[in-house]
Design an enzyme around this catalytic site. Structure first.
Site, short mmCIF file in Angstrom:
data_model
loop_
_atom_site.label_atom_id
_atom_site.label_comp_id
_atom_site.label_asym_id
_atom_site.label_seq_id
_atom_site.Cartn_x
_atom_site.Cartn_y
_atom_site.Cartn_z
CG HIS A 1 -1.67 1.34 1.42
ND1 HIS A 1 -2.86 1.64 0.96
CD2 HIS A 1 -1.35 2.30 2.26
CE1 HIS A 1 -3.24 2.82 1.02
NE2 HIS A 1 -2.31 3.37 1.76
CG HIS B 1 0.59 6.26 -0.29
ND1 HIS B 1 -0.11 7.38 -0.45
CD2 HIS B 1 -0.07 5.57 0.67
CE1 HIS B 1 -1.18 7.00 0.52
NE2 HIS B 1 -1.11 6.13 1.15
CD GLU C 1 -4.52 6.55 2.20
OE1 GLU C 1 -4.53 5.46 1.43
OE2 GLU C 1 -3.23 6.74 2.95
CB SER D 1 -3.09 -0.69 -2.27
OG SER D 1 -4.13 -0.08 -1.39
#
Length: 244
Positions: free
Chosen positions: A110, A115, A157, A176
């Site tokens: 993730h 990111h 996010e 993700s």
């Protein structure tokens, strides 16, 4: 803390490869241009867990950012302090085979696969840096941090962007997850235009797909929203203090 590369075992490499191969096929028609470009620039591949040292050199050259190794979720102050100094907190551990689909807290796949590519976009990291400075200012004020966390949640996010008239994903929480990648772009959830006040009034959840997503038109729009975010938080905090 640092990444101890020799500690990765066969299962770690297999997990990275499985997650990578499963998600990379979804990205050409789902991820934003910035994420796809960032994936290329960071040289991530299926059969190798990224070396943070290499990634840091690349990131630092492009936007001036680096990764800081953290054990997992960190306190708000640490989180905001790192990012206000252009360090993105990232874990170095990977989920186990039995946890491929759902994790309680973010792992390296993730933090890094989802990111890091976005950290190559200058407007996006400028937004992150300024958002973190707001976080530092209000650290200890739970209400203000909750409002700020909603902005972070529905952008960094779980944010969507409109590119050439089509919805694309830049939020790492979606990128993700193979399942949420398909869901977020479908007609099942509600899609709203980016709106600071509306986002701050919208609670989120961590244990299932979101039912609402907010759409930006550019990363510059995010960065330019910083003054409004400051203003609305200040107003809301002021209101809350007068109520009490």
């Amino acid at each position: 803390m640092r990444q101890i590369y020799e500690n990765y075992d066969d299962e770690d490499f297999k997990v990275w490869q499985l997650l990578y191969e499963r998600q990379i096929v979804n990205l050409p028609n789902a991820a934003s241009k910035a994420h796809l470009k960032g994936l290329e620039q960071t040289n991530f591949v299926a059969n190798n867990i990224p070396h943070f040292e290499d990634t840091n050199e690349i990131l630092h050259e492009i936007t001036g950012w680096k990764l800081a190794v953290v054990p997992g979720l960190v306190p708000d102050y640490t989180f905001f302090e790192l990012m206000s100094n252009r360090y993105f907190p990232a874990t170095t551990w990977l989920r186990k085979m039995k946890e491929l689909d759902y994790l309680e807290e973010p792992d390296m796949f993730h933090d890094v696969f989802a990111h890091v590519p976005m950290l190559t976009n200058q407007n996006f990291v400028n937004f992150l840096e300024e958002l973190s400075k707001i976080g530092l200012k209000y650290c200890g004020n739970d209400y203000a941090i909750e409002l700020l966390s909603r902005i972070y949640w529905f952008t960094v996010e779980f944010g969507l962007i409109r590119e050439n008239g089509e919805l694309r994903i830049y939020g790492a929480g979606i990128l993700s997850s193979a399942g949420e990648t398909k869901f977020s772009l479908s007609d099942k959830p509600a899609h709203y235009e980016f709106n600071v006040r509306q986002i701050m009034a919208t609670p989120y959840w961590k244990d299932k797909f979101q039912d609402k997503y907010f759409i930006i038109n550019s990363y510059e729009q995010l960065y330019k929203a910083i003054p409004e975010i400051k203003q609305v938080i200040a107003e809301e905090v002021d209101k809350a203090q007068h109520v009490h």
